[in-house]
Design a protein around this motif. Structure first.
Motif, PDB file in Angstrom:
ATOM      1  N   GLN B 175       0.809  -1.212   0.000  1.00  0.00           N
ATOM      2  CA  GLN B 175       0.000   0.000   0.000  1.00  0.00           C
ATOM      3  C   GLN B 175       0.850   1.273   0.000  1.00  0.00           C
ATOM      4  O   GLN B 175       0.464   2.284  -0.584  1.00  0.00           O
ATOM      5  CB  GLN B 175      -0.875  -0.024   1.261  1.00  0.00           C
ATOM      6  CG  GLN B 175      -2.162   0.728   1.167  1.00  0.00           C
ATOM      7  CD  GLN B 175      -2.994   0.509   2.423  1.00  0.00           C
ATOM      8  OE1 GLN B 175      -2.810   1.191   3.420  1.00  0.00           O
ATOM      9  NE2 GLN B 175      -3.907  -0.442   2.386  1.00  0.00           N
ATOM     10  N   CYS B 176       2.004   1.214   0.650  1.00  0.00           N
ATOM     11  CA  CYS B 176       2.788   2.439   0.848  1.00  0.00           C
ATOM     12  C   CYS B 176       3.887   2.632  -0.205  1.00  0.00           C
ATOM     13  O   CYS B 176       4.539   3.680  -0.230  1.00  0.00           O
ATOM     14  CB  CYS B 176       3.431   2.441   2.236  1.00  0.00           C
ATOM     15  SG  CYS B 176       2.239   2.350   3.576  1.00  0.00           S
ATOM     16  N   ALA B 177       4.084   1.631  -1.058  1.00  0.00           N
ATOM     17  CA  ALA B 177       5.235   1.662  -1.970  1.00  0.00           C
ATOM     18  C   ALA B 177       5.329   2.976  -2.746  1.00  0.00           C
ATOM     19  O   ALA B 177       6.416   3.515  -2.940  1.00  0.00           O
ATOM     20  CB  ALA B 177       5.172   0.481  -2.923  1.00  0.00           C
ATOM     21  N   THR B 178       4.193   3.512  -3.173  1.00  0.00           N
ATOM     22  CA  THR B 178       4.239   4.720  -4.004  1.00  0.00           C
ATOM     23  C   THR B 178       3.766   5.955  -3.243  1.00  0.00           C
ATOM     24  O   THR B 178       3.498   6.990  -3.841  1.00  0.00           O
ATOM     25  CB  THR B 178       3.337   4.537  -5.242  1.00  0.00           C
ATOM     26  OG1 THR B 178       2.009   4.250  -4.772  1.00  0.00           O
ATOM     27  CG2 THR B 178       3.816   3.381  -6.111  1.00  0.00           C
ATOM     28  N   LYS B 179       3.650   5.833  -1.905  1.00  0.00           N
ATOM     29  CA  LYS B 179       3.149   6.966  -1.113  1.00  0.00           C
ATOM     30  C   LYS B 179       4.311   7.716  -0.470  1.00  0.00           C
ATOM     31  O   LYS B 179       5.361   7.146  -0.240  1.00  0.00           O
ATOM     32  CB  LYS B 179       2.213   6.456  -0.015  1.00  0.00           C
ATOM     33  CG  LYS B 179       1.044   5.617  -0.524  1.00  0.00           C
ATOM     34  CD  LYS B 179       0.104   6.418  -1.388  1.00  0.00           C
ATOM     35  CE  LYS B 179      -0.913   5.551  -2.124  1.00  0.00           C
ATOM     36  NZ  LYS B 179      -0.349   4.501  -2.995  1.00  0.00           N
ATOM     37  N   PRO B 180       4.093   9.007  -0.159  1.00  0.00           N
ATOM     38  CA  PRO B 180       5.177   9.758   0.491  1.00  0.00           C
ATOM     39  C   PRO B 180       5.543   9.120   1.820  1.00  0.00           C
ATOM     40  O   PRO B 180       4.678   8.562   2.489  1.00  0.00           O
ATOM     41  CB  PRO B 180       4.571  11.148   0.729  1.00  0.00           C
ATOM     42  CG  PRO B 180       3.233  11.172   0.070  1.00  0.00           C
ATOM     43  CD  PRO B 180       2.854   9.783  -0.311  1.00  0.00           C
ATOM     44  N   GLY B 181       6.807   9.208   2.184  1.00  0.00           N
ATOM     45  CA  GLY B 181       7.236   8.637   3.463  1.00  0.00           C
ATOM     46  C   GLY B 181       8.747   8.495   3.477  1.00  0.00           C
ATOM     47  O   GLY B 181       9.410   8.741   2.475  1.00  0.00           O
ATOM     48  N   PRO B 182       9.273   8.096   4.642  1.00  0.00           N
ATOM     49  CA  PRO B 182      10.729   7.928   4.752  1.00  0.00           C
ATOM     50  C   PRO B 182      11.188   6.710   3.947  1.00  0.00           C
ATOM     51  O   PRO B 182      10.393   5.807   3.694  1.00  0.00           O
ATOM     52  CB  PRO B 182      10.934   7.679   6.247  1.00  0.00           C
ATOM     53  CG  PRO B 182       9.635   7.116   6.734  1.00  0.00           C
ATOM     54  CD  PRO B 182       8.565   7.730   5.878  1.00  0.00           C
TER      55      PRO B 182
END
Lengths: 199, 199
Positions: B175-182
């Protein structure tokens, strides 16, 4: 006259959202039709469509409003005076509590969350950015007061937010509730340790 | 004779699991039938049922084996000599990489993960406990070498593991692979900061 009619239009829009949120909560997003919403409001579906072009548009507005309440509360804590550590803890705890109330448990709003994450990623990303910003402002206050150390504020707030995923992310809150793991207070202690001055 | 026949039985069991894993990967868990597995092995479904009482039992064994590989690699890193910080980073990165390879992307093993989390929570919890233990052993080595400070080892490893959820949990990785984050390196730095001696 323009003002009065705008006022009424805004009022109708709000009533549609209020009823939609209640129905999403009670019978679920998938099962709620625009017809159901119209019926509750004693208006025609055509009238609902004057305000929202689709059920998806209603969904987006309800989601924005639910997320907006959390953002507002977060900003209120950030803006309040007082020692940083206590407010930082309150901020993280409040986000967890409000997300739990909103999306987990008996009510069916979690269906909305799943749809939002499949179809409306922008709405979710915008919300997460606002929450990360609030956390960043809190960390900045802690840096100023000497309670925190964070050479890169944006990075520090992203990491703090990511570390809290088990307690912030609706799906993770639901999934982890009965699984072994730290309490939210223990997790906040760990995040605070990561932000504490080295010497 | 007993030994030879046990050996053959074990071999058949392994071949069933190997073919099952390949089919789960290629066509997905839901669409794979015990008949498909038997056909690939040129044996009767009844023979497969001699080894596994149900498709669910095959699923559990495949899941255990996939998770077991990650656990083994984690334990290998923990057991190796060398400075703690570098191995701690390698440990967290390896768990992330192996979970990504296994459950995310084109292959359909993520379906297996979802089922495991709905139906076989015990298998998942046992795996998470083993991974948390490996992380705890690494932290204990760091406490011994003075690289880490952790008054409560079990709590520290649970918090470190929870902080890495975005990079460990198959659903969150996807879910987070393409989302902003560290990045994972930035997140590991944050976790290390949380474990570093205060003075």
């Amino acid at each position: 006259m323009a003002l009065i009619s705008e006022h009424i239009e805004g009022d109708t829009r709000d009533r549609i959202l209020e009823v939609a949120e209640r129905l999403f909560r009670q019978i679920g997003y998938q099962k709620t039709t625009v017809g159901d919403i119209a019926k509750e409001l004693r208006m025609s579906p055509a009238n609902v469509y004057r305000f929202f072009e689709s059920k998806k548009a209603i969904h987006q507005s309800v989601a924005r409003s639910l997320m907006g309440e959390v953002e507002l509360e977060a900003q209120r804590i950030v803006a309040r005076p007082g020692p940083v550590l206590a407010r930082f803890r309150e901020l993280l705890t409040t986000i967890h509590r409000m997300n739990t109330e909103r999306y987990v448990g008996d009510n069916k709003l979690h269906e909305m969350v799943e749809i939002a994450m499949q179809e409306d990623w922008e709405v979710c990303v915008a919300h997460m950015e606002l929450i990360t910003t609030a956390i960043g402002q809190m960390i900045a206050q802690g840096v100023a007061s000497g309670e925190f150390e964070a050479p890169d504020l944006q990075l520090a707030s992203m990491c703090a937010c990511t570390a809290m995923m088990r307690f912030f992310h609706p799906q993770m809150i639901a999934q982890c509730a009965t699984k072994p793991g730290p309490t939210i207070d223990q997790m906040i202690d760990f995040v605070i340790a990561g932000l504490s001055p080295r010497h």
